[in-house]
Design an enzyme around this catalytic site. Structure first.
Site, short mmCIF file in Angstrom:
data_model
loop_
_atom_site.label_atom_id
_atom_site.label_comp_id
_atom_site.label_asym_id
_atom_site.label_seq_id
_atom_site.Cartn_x
_atom_site.Cartn_y
_atom_site.Cartn_z
CG MET A 66 12.27 -5.14 -0.87
SD MET A 66 13.09 -3.60 -1.36
CE MET A 66 12.56 -2.42 -0.17
CG ASP A 86 0.41 -5.25 -4.10
OD1 ASP A 86 0.14 -5.12 -5.31
OD2 ASP A 86 1.58 -5.40 -3.67
CG ASP A 100 -4.50 3.44 -7.52
OD1 ASP A 100 -3.34 3.85 -7.29
OD2 ASP A 100 -5.17 3.84 -8.49
CB VAL A 101 -0.30 3.92 -3.27
CG1 VAL A 101 -0.15 2.63 -2.48
CG2 VAL A 101 0.55 3.93 -4.53
CG ASN A 145 7.53 -1.92 -0.17
OD1 ASN A 145 8.76 -1.91 -0.22
ND2 ASN A 145 6.80 -2.78 -0.86
CE1 TYR A 198 12.50 2.89 -8.79
CE2 TYR A 198 14.80 3.49 -9.06
CZ TYR A 198 13.82 2.79 -8.39
OH TYR A 198 14.15 2.00 -7.32
CE LYS A 255 11.51 4.27 -5.59
NZ LYS A 255 10.63 3.73 -4.54
#
Length: 174
Positions: free
Chosen positions: A18, A37, A60-61, A87, A155, A159
């Site tokens: 995505m 990324d 690295d977010v 994302n 997860y 979210k």
């Protein structure tokens, strides 16, 4: 003219899936895109294909220092950032709650939730000082309803958190 002419965007997790699609569409609509990324080979190849309209930065977010480096690179190459697409995300292991190791729980939450927080925190000052902007936080159906077959509690929880964080920032700054 494209719908995003004059926009400067950061897209995390842009080396595949995505994120790659978001980056490609945004460039096609006229935006300058900073693709980030941890997958350097793929991210670099895609950015090179998109030519001068894209820049790849390894990222690295979960790292505030990496966010600072991404912002610096974006502003140096394209100017003020006015679009963020948070994302980047991971599923983690398929595991029942009682079987999910704490390290895996934390890894999923750090990338999926803390990464979103750090992204918003990084771009908001510039957006507030400038002409505003848009933040798009990618969640999942698992962030709306509990579903049988979800990978794991981390997860789903991360979210759900992204939805709440998005709403809170919209109220604070929208």
């Amino acid at each position: 003219m494209g719908k995003l002419d004059g926009k400067v965007a950061i897209v995390t997790g842009a080396a595949q899936g995505m994120g790659e699609s978001h980056a490609r569409i945004m460039v096609a609509e006229g935006a300058k895109v900073v693709m980030t990324d941890v997958n350097v080979a793929s991210g670099t190849a895609i950015a090179e294909e998109l030519d001068s309209n894209a820049l790849f930065v390894e990222h690295d977010v979960t790292s505030p220092a990496d966010w600072a480096r991404v912002m610096q690179a974006a502003e140096a190459k394209f100017g003020a950032v006015n679009v963020l697409v948070n994302n980047a995300g991971i599923l983690g292991p398929i595991a029942a709650t009682v079987d999910l190791p704490l390290d895996d729980f934390n890894a999923v939450c750090n990338i999926n939730q803390t990464g979103v927080f750090l992204g918003m925190q990084s771009v908001l000052p510039g957006m507030l000082a400038g002409d505003g902007g848009s933040i798009v936080n990618i969640s999942s159906i698992a962030g709306i309803v509990a579903i049988v077959g979800a990978p794991n509690l981390a997860y789903v929880g991360s979210k759900f958190a992204v939805r709440g964080m998005t709403k809170q920032v919209a109220i604070e700054y929208g």
